[in-house]
Design a protein around this motif. Sequence first.
Motif, PDB file in Angstrom:
ATOM      1  N   HIS A   1      14.072   5.086  -5.067  1.00 25.92           N
ATOM      2  CA  HIS A   1      13.698   6.492  -5.218  1.00 25.92           C
ATOM      3  C   HIS A   1      14.594   7.204  -6.224  1.00 25.92           C
ATOM      4  N   GLU A   2      15.882   6.946  -6.172  1.00 19.88           N
ATOM      5  CA  GLU A   2      16.805   7.563  -7.130  1.00 19.88           C
ATOM      6  C   GLU A   2      16.471   7.131  -8.552  1.00 19.88           C
ATOM      7  N   LYS A   3      16.110   5.870  -8.768  1.00 25.29           N
ATOM      8  CA  LYS A   3      15.738   5.398 -10.105  1.00 25.29           C
ATOM      9  C   LYS A   3      14.490   6.120 -10.614  1.00 25.29           C
ATOM     10  N   LEU A   4      13.650   6.580  -9.688  1.00 29.97           N
ATOM     11  CA  LEU A   4      12.431   7.288 -10.070  1.00 29.97           C
ATOM     12  C   LEU A   4      12.644   8.801 -10.170  1.00 29.97           C
TER      13      LEU A   4
ATOM     14  N   GLU B   1       4.502  14.350   1.501  1.00 29.34           N
ATOM     15  CA  GLU B   1       5.426  13.287   1.887  1.00 29.34           C
ATOM     16  C   GLU B   1       4.699  11.966   1.714  1.00 29.34           C
ATOM     17  N   HIS B   2       5.386  10.990   1.197  1.00 28.04           N
ATOM     18  CA  HIS B   2       4.730   9.722   0.890  1.00 28.04           C
ATOM     19  C   HIS B   2       5.278   8.574   1.724  1.00 28.04           C
TER      20      HIS B   2
ATOM     21  N   TYR C   1       0.844  -1.194   0.000  1.00 27.92           N
ATOM     22  CA  TYR C   1       0.000   0.000   0.000  1.00 27.92           C
ATOM     23  C   TYR C   1       0.874   1.237   0.000  1.00 27.92           C
ATOM     24  N   ALA C   2       0.283   2.343  -0.406  1.00 27.62           N
ATOM     25  CA  ALA C   2       1.013   3.605  -0.505  1.00 27.62           C
ATOM     26  C   ALA C   2       0.058   4.758  -0.286  1.00 27.62           C
ATOM     27  N   SER C   3       0.623   5.848   0.201  1.00 26.58           N
ATOM     28  CA  SER C   3      -0.167   7.047   0.425  1.00 26.58           C
ATOM     29  C   SER C   3       0.756   8.256   0.446  1.00 26.58           C
ATOM     30  N   TYR C   4       0.169   9.405   0.309  1.00 32.64           N
ATOM     31  CA  TYR C   4       0.898  10.633   0.633  1.00 32.64           C
ATOM     32  C   TYR C   4      -0.029  11.555   1.386  1.00 32.64           C
ATOM     33  N   GLY C   5       0.602  12.472   2.098  1.00 35.05           N
ATOM     34  CA  GLY C   5      -0.142  13.440   2.884  1.00 35.05           C
ATOM     35  C   GLY C   5       0.700  14.682   3.047  1.00 35.05           C
ATOM     36  N   PRO C   6       0.258  15.577   3.897  1.00 34.90           N
ATOM     37  CA  PRO C   6       0.985  16.841   4.055  1.00 34.90           C
ATOM     38  C   PRO C   6       2.413  16.611   4.546  1.00 34.90           C
TER      39      PRO C   6
ATOM     40  N   MET D   1       4.798   3.435  -6.248  1.00 32.78           N
ATOM     41  CA  MET D   1       5.428   4.755  -6.316  1.00 32.78           C
ATOM     42  C   MET D   1       5.045   5.492  -7.593  1.00 32.78           C
ATOM     43  N   GLU D   2       5.088   4.798  -8.717  1.00 38.02           N
ATOM     44  CA  GLU D   2       4.733   5.435  -9.982  1.00 38.02           C
ATOM     45  C   GLU D   2       3.289   5.920  -9.954  1.00 38.02           C
ATOM     46  N   ALA D   3       2.403   5.136  -9.350  1.00 37.59           N
ATOM     47  CA  ALA D   3       0.998   5.550  -9.237  1.00 37.59           C
ATOM     48  C   ALA D   3       0.854   6.770  -8.333  1.00 37.59           C
TER      49      ALA D   3
END
Length: 168
Positions: free
Chosen positions: A131-134, A82-83, A65-70, A101-103
């Motif tokens: 992260h560096e690859k992205l 920040e994710h 799972y993944a998310s981001y927020g403030p 991550m891409e999503a």
Amino acid sequence: MHLRDATPADAGQIAEIYNHAVVNTTAIWNDVQVDAANRVAWMQTRQGDGFPVIVAEVDGQVAGYASYGPWRAFDGYRATVEHSVYVHPGRHGGGIGRTLMEALIARARADGKHVMVAGIEAGNAASIHLHEKLGFQTVAQMPQVGQKFERWLDLTFLQLVLDDRPAP
């Protein structure tokens, strides 16, 4: 693999993934495990504030799972997020983290965000490398700002600029 927005029915599996990271890794700098009700409340807050919570489903199970927020709770930071991305321990190395991550990056761009920040324990070379690859770049190293497993932890901050706007 199927990506979709998380629902309360996913909370138990999300809690399992989260708790594994709490107990066994320095990916999450918390000491307390959570239950499904905690994750439902977390999802409702996140989604209610307009932020995504995405799950990767494989064979009917939440594989990550993944998310981001403030990033910070001040108005001036509203274009920065920040994710977090977590993958089930039995699914590491299969591209789930990268796909999530891409999503997230695509969602942040669609939401008009300008910068995505990652705070990663400095010894987590696999996550830093992903992260560096992205396209993320290391912007700060903060020694000994955290603790877990009776040792100090260093924090690496990376960021990805999501667009080329010259001004907000």
